[in-house]
Motif scaffolding. Structure first.
Motif, PDB file in Angstrom:
ATOM      1  N   GLU A  84      31.996  41.298  54.477  1.00  0.00           N
ATOM      2  CA  GLU A  84      32.468  40.434  53.395  1.00  0.00           C
ATOM      3  C   GLU A  84      33.922  40.105  53.698  1.00  0.00           C
ATOM      4  O   GLU A  84      34.606  40.866  54.395  1.00  0.00           O
ATOM      5  N   THR A  85      34.385  38.990  53.175  1.00  0.00           N
ATOM      6  CA  THR A  85      35.752  38.572  53.469  1.00  0.00           C
ATOM      7  C   THR A  85      36.532  38.254  52.200  1.00  0.00           C
ATOM      8  O   THR A  85      35.953  37.940  51.164  1.00  0.00           O
ATOM      9  N   ALA A  86      37.848  38.362  52.343  1.00  0.00           N
ATOM     10  CA  ALA A  86      38.767  38.008  51.262  1.00  0.00           C
ATOM     11  C   ALA A  86      39.996  37.365  51.889  1.00  0.00           C
ATOM     12  O   ALA A  86      40.370  37.696  53.021  1.00  0.00           O
ATOM     13  N   GLN A  87      40.610  36.469  51.153  1.00  0.00           N
ATOM     14  CA  GLN A  87      41.798  35.778  51.641  1.00  0.00           C
ATOM     15  C   GLN A  87      43.074  36.455  51.161  1.00  0.00           C
ATOM     16  O   GLN A  87      44.088  36.418  51.833  1.00  0.00           O
ATOM     17  N   ARG A  88      43.018  37.101  50.030  1.00  0.00           N
ATOM     18  CA  ARG A  88      44.213  37.667  49.405  1.00  0.00           C
ATOM     19  C   ARG A  88      44.039  39.170  49.171  1.00  0.00           C
ATOM     20  O   ARG A  88      42.935  39.672  49.061  1.00  0.00           O
ATOM     21  N   GLY A  89      45.157  39.862  49.049  1.00  0.00           N
ATOM     22  CA  GLY A  89      45.140  41.292  48.814  1.00  0.00           C
ATOM     23  C   GLY A  89      44.542  41.674  47.472  1.00  0.00           C
ATOM     24  O   GLY A  89      43.786  42.646  47.379  1.00  0.00           O
ATOM     25  N   ASP A  90      44.862  40.914  46.407  1.00  0.00           N
ATOM     26  CA  ASP A  90      44.322  41.258  45.089  1.00  0.00           C
ATOM     27  C   ASP A  90      42.805  41.104  45.056  1.00  0.00           C
ATOM     28  O   ASP A  90      42.102  41.893  44.431  1.00  0.00           O
ATOM     29  N   GLU A  91      42.292  40.112  45.774  1.00  0.00           N
ATOM     30  CA  GLU A  91      40.848  39.914  45.881  1.00  0.00           C
ATOM     31  C   GLU A  91      40.213  41.104  46.627  1.00  0.00           C
ATOM     32  O   GLU A  91      39.178  41.629  46.213  1.00  0.00           O
ATOM     33  N   ALA A  92      40.858  41.544  47.705  1.00  0.00           N
ATOM     34  CA  ALA A  92      40.360  42.688  48.478  1.00  0.00           C
ATOM     35  C   ALA A  92      40.371  43.956  47.628  1.00  0.00           C
ATOM     36  O   ALA A  92      39.427  44.750  47.668  1.00  0.00           O
ATOM     37  N   GLU A  93      41.422  44.136  46.872  1.00  0.00           N
ATOM     38  CA  GLU A  93      41.529  45.307  46.001  1.00  0.00           C
ATOM     39  C   GLU A  93      40.372  45.343  45.000  1.00  0.00           C
ATOM     40  O   GLU A  93      39.738  46.376  44.788  1.00  0.00           O
ATOM     41  N   SER A  94      40.091  44.205  44.403  1.00  0.00           N
ATOM     42  CA  SER A  94      39.001  44.111  43.431  1.00  0.00           C
ATOM     43  C   SER A  94      37.643  44.366  44.098  1.00  0.00           C
ATOM     44  O   SER A  94      36.810  45.123  43.571  1.00  0.00           O
ATOM     45  N   LEU A  95      37.410  43.770  45.255  1.00  0.00           N
ATOM     46  CA  LEU A  95      36.157  43.984  45.976  1.00  0.00           C
ATOM     47  C   LEU A  95      35.984  45.453  46.341  1.00  0.00           C
ATOM     48  O   LEU A  95      34.893  46.008  46.218  1.00  0.00           O
ATOM     49  N   TYR A  96      37.063  46.092  46.779  1.00  0.00           N
ATOM     50  CA  TYR A  96      36.975  47.500  47.163  1.00  0.00           C
ATOM     51  C   TYR A  96      36.650  48.367  45.945  1.00  0.00           C
ATOM     52  O   TYR A  96      35.819  49.267  46.021  1.00  0.00           O
ATOM     53  N   GLN A  97      37.317  48.081  44.852  1.00  0.00           N
ATOM     54  CA  GLN A  97      37.075  48.858  43.635  1.00  0.00           C
ATOM     55  C   GLN A  97      35.609  48.752  43.208  1.00  0.00           C
ATOM     56  O   GLN A  97      34.976  49.747  42.858  1.00  0.00           O
ATOM     57  N   HIS A  98      35.047  47.544  43.269  1.00  0.00           N
ATOM     58  CA  HIS A  98      33.638  47.356  42.908  1.00  0.00           C
ATOM     59  C   HIS A  98      32.711  48.044  43.902  1.00  0.00           C
ATOM     60  O   HIS A  98      31.644  48.527  43.525  1.00  0.00           O
ATOM     61  N   SER A  99      33.124  48.122  45.174  1.00  0.00           N
ATOM     62  CA  SER A  99      32.271  48.749  46.193  1.00  0.00           C
ATOM     63  C   SER A  99      32.136  50.255  45.966  1.00  0.00           C
ATOM     64  O   SER A  99      31.167  50.858  46.421  1.00  0.00           O
ATOM     65  N   LEU A 100      33.073  50.857  45.270  1.00  0.00           N
ATOM     66  CA  LEU A 100      33.026  52.303  45.039  1.00  0.00           C
ATOM     67  C   LEU A 100      31.886  52.686  44.096  1.00  0.00           C
ATOM     68  O   LEU A 100      31.444  53.826  44.089  1.00  0.00           O
ATOM     69  N   ARG A 101      31.407  51.731  43.313  1.00  0.00           N
ATOM     70  CA  ARG A 101      30.337  52.008  42.352  1.00  0.00           C
ATOM     71  C   ARG A 101      28.994  52.239  43.033  1.00  0.00           C
ATOM     72  O   ARG A 101      28.204  53.043  42.573  1.00  0.00           O
ATOM     73  N   ASP A 102      28.732  51.489  44.098  1.00  0.00           N
ATOM     74  CA  ASP A 102      27.424  51.628  44.724  1.00  0.00           C
ATOM     75  C   ASP A 102      27.517  51.973  46.214  1.00  0.00           C
ATOM     76  O   ASP A 102      26.999  52.980  46.644  1.00  0.00           O
ATOM     77  N   SER A 103      28.191  51.175  46.978  1.00  0.00           N
ATOM     78  CA  SER A 103      28.243  51.405  48.423  1.00  0.00           C
ATOM     79  C   SER A 103      29.592  50.940  48.946  1.00  0.00           C
ATOM     80  O   SER A 103      29.806  49.757  49.176  1.00  0.00           O
ATOM     81  N   ARG A 104      30.486  51.898  49.139  1.00  0.00           N
ATOM     82  CA  ARG A 104      31.853  51.547  49.500  1.00  0.00           C
ATOM     83  C   ARG A 104      31.947  50.969  50.906  1.00  0.00           C
ATOM     84  O   ARG A 104      31.075  51.201  51.740  1.00  0.00           O
ATOM     85  N   TYR A 105      33.025  50.250  51.142  1.00  0.00           N
ATOM     86  CA  TYR A 105      33.283  49.709  52.481  1.00  0.00           C
ATOM     87  C   TYR A 105      33.619  50.855  53.423  1.00  0.00           C
ATOM     88  O   TYR A 105      34.356  51.766  53.070  1.00  0.00           O
TER      89      TYR A 105
END
Length: 172
Positions: free
Chosen positions: A66-87
């Protein structure tokens, strides 16, 4: 500006020699790098070409990218990934539109430690000393790539960070 003339002996040699036979590129599969198969990778960079390149290269080896352009977007994606399958790995540029790679690392460090991060940079001066700060904060010694990256270095580095972050006792 006048066009440069080619040496006649070079021209003669070129006419006598047949063109080299085209060699097809090897077909790569996830079986070539079993450590990468099914691993989740988040690529964060402001350059679309870098995101696309990393995505295409890693996907060939079975990574879910998965990709993100900005740090805040990456932070949010990472936080959501912790719920089911982290990066398994975060591959990020040193300079993002809204923060540095080091700042992103520190935000992720609040969620997980060690942070499975790889910093990417163009060759040159890092005025903010992002790499130095990140290493002091726990970035793996091999968690760094120069853009544009070489495929083998990219794959080796991703595998190294996966192994490192999955060592017993490495998760806080």
């Amino acid at each position: 500006i006048r066009p440069r003339k080619t040496n006649p002996s070079i021209q003669r040699a070129g006419r006598k020699r047949p063109p080299a036979e085209a060699i097809p590129a090897p077909v790569v599969t996830a079986d070539d790098r079993p450590k990468l198969k099914g691993r989740r990778v988040l690529v964060v960079d402001s350059e679309p070409a870098v995101r696309t390149s990393a995505h295409c290269l890693l996907e060939k080896y079975g990574c879910v990218v998965e990709t993100a352009q900005r740090g805040d977007e990456a932070e949010s994606l990472y936080q959501h990934s912790l719920r089911d399958s982290r990066y398994d790995v975060v591959l990020t540029g040193i300079k993002l539109p809204d923060m540095t790679g080091y700042e992103l690392m520190m935000k992720l460090k609040q969620m997980i430690s060690p942070v499975p991060l790889i910093l990417m940079s163009e060759f040159g001066w890092d005025a903010g000393h992002t790499l130095v700060k990140a290493r002091q904060a726990g970035l793996h010694s091999r968690g760094y790539l120069i853009k544009p990256f070489i495929l083998k270095q990219l794959l080796d580095t991703v595998e190294t960070i996966i192994d490192w972050s999955n060592e017993p006792g490495s998760q806080a």
